[in-house]
Design a protein around this motif. Structure first.
Motif: not given
Length: 337
Positions: A36, A43, A70, A96-97, A101, A124-126, A131, A135, A184
């Motif tokens: 990230t 993960g 995530h 975000s991204p 968080t 959160r959105i990395p 990443a 996702l 984060s």
């Protein structure tokens, strides 16, 4: 367990086959480390309790320490939560991204061991292309604490992950070194304000432009609502002393310990390293952003230096300096002022 490693560099086109293979392992209930913009995460499918349990087993992480889910986009975010305060949309639009968080009410989609049994969930959105590709390929939330053995510095390169977790996890997606370098920022989203539960890449000053920040929590608590609230993030391999003072004071502390026969390492910005003599010099660059980026890598290097003591300068607690000092204070064995 054999740990597969895929080499994906951020500067080149992302290898979709590597992403597909990593996503297949996550769908099968395995654990995969991925980059990230903050640190590498470990993960697992956040909706699969047995898969999430493998994170705790691989890391040696306490079961009552909640995880961050995530997701790839706002739509996936909304599928996990209930009763979002109105200002959260503004925070998401701004940050975000990115390294922010949100602790909000959970709707129960994620497994209970992600939330540590709490009614809230951290999401959160990395902001990292690898990443986000992973996702999107998974199309489910991925629980992802830092990809290290609990008690060791967070990993900022795939090599750090390999050192800690090879043979313990199914795969490592190597996306090169991370950017921010510290984890984060975590905020508890209350009705009309937020509480910063863990300082990080998004600063208090930035958040306050959108919503009031009424409290900053740095103390250790019994029932943590987010990572970093109950357990020491990192216990150094050698004692860590924070010295609050000018270069003369730092040099005096180092000289006194060297006279006792100790080998002393100095963790500091380059301007201080140029003026202070130590047995080992660990460079944190020049800016606070450099310090955040280089901190964990240098904390890992100390083990290889044979130093008996690590001395660090004290950093201004403004901007990202707040996150830096949060991590150092949790790791220190002494504070000299």
């Amino acid at each position: 367990m054999e740990t597969k490693r895929w080499n994906i560099q951020r500067e080149t086109e992302i290898n979709k086959q590597f992403i597909s293979e990593a996503a297949a392992l996550l769908r099968a209930g395995e654990t995969v480390a991925f980059p990230t913009e903050t640190v590498y995460g470990l993960g697992a499918d956040a909706t699969n309790q047995s898969a999430v349990a493998k994170i705790f087993a691989a890391k040696g992480r306490p079961q009552d320490n909640p995880l961050i889910a995530h997701v790839a986009n706002v739509e996936q975010f909304q599928q996990l939560v209930d009763n979002l305060p109105d200002y959260v949309d503004d925070l998401i639009a701004a940050f975000s991204p990115g390294p922010l968080t949100y602790v909000v009410e959970s709707n129960g989609v994620c497994a209970e061991n992600v939330t540590a049994g709490l009614s809230t969930i951290a999401v959160r959105i990395p902001d990292h292309p690898v990443a986000l590709e992973l996702l999107r390929a998974c199309n489910f939330p991925v629980a992802g604490p830092s990809a290290n053995i609990s008690g060791k510095p967070s990993p900022t390169t795939a090599d750090h992950v390999y050192e800690d977790l090879t043979g313990r996890i199914a795969g490592i997606v190597d996306g090169g070194p991370t950017g921010v370098g510290v984890e984060s920022t975590v905020i508890s989203c209350r009705e009309n304000d937020v509480v910063i539960l863990r300082p990080g890449g998004i600063t208090k000053e930035q958040i306050e432009k959108i919503v009031p920040v009424t409290e900053l929590r740095n103390e250790i608590v019994d029932k943590p609502a987010s990572p970093g609230m109950k357990y020491k993030h990192y216990s150094p391999d050698v004692p860590l002393w924070l010295v609050d003072g000018d270069t003369e004071k730092i040099q005096k502390v180092i000289a006194e310990e060297r006279e006792k026969g100790k080998k002393v390492a100095l963790l500091a910005r380059d301007a201080i390293l140029e003026l202070v003599e130590a047995d080992v010099s660990l460079s944190l660059g020049s800016s606070l952003e450099d310090v955040a980026n280089k901190l964990y890598d240098n904390l890992r290097k100390i083990k290889k230096s044979d130093a008996d003591l690590m001395v660090s300068e004290v950093f201004p607690e403004s901007g990202i300096g707040q996150a830096i000092m949060n991590r150092l204070k949790k790791a220190m064995t002494a504070y000299i002022s």
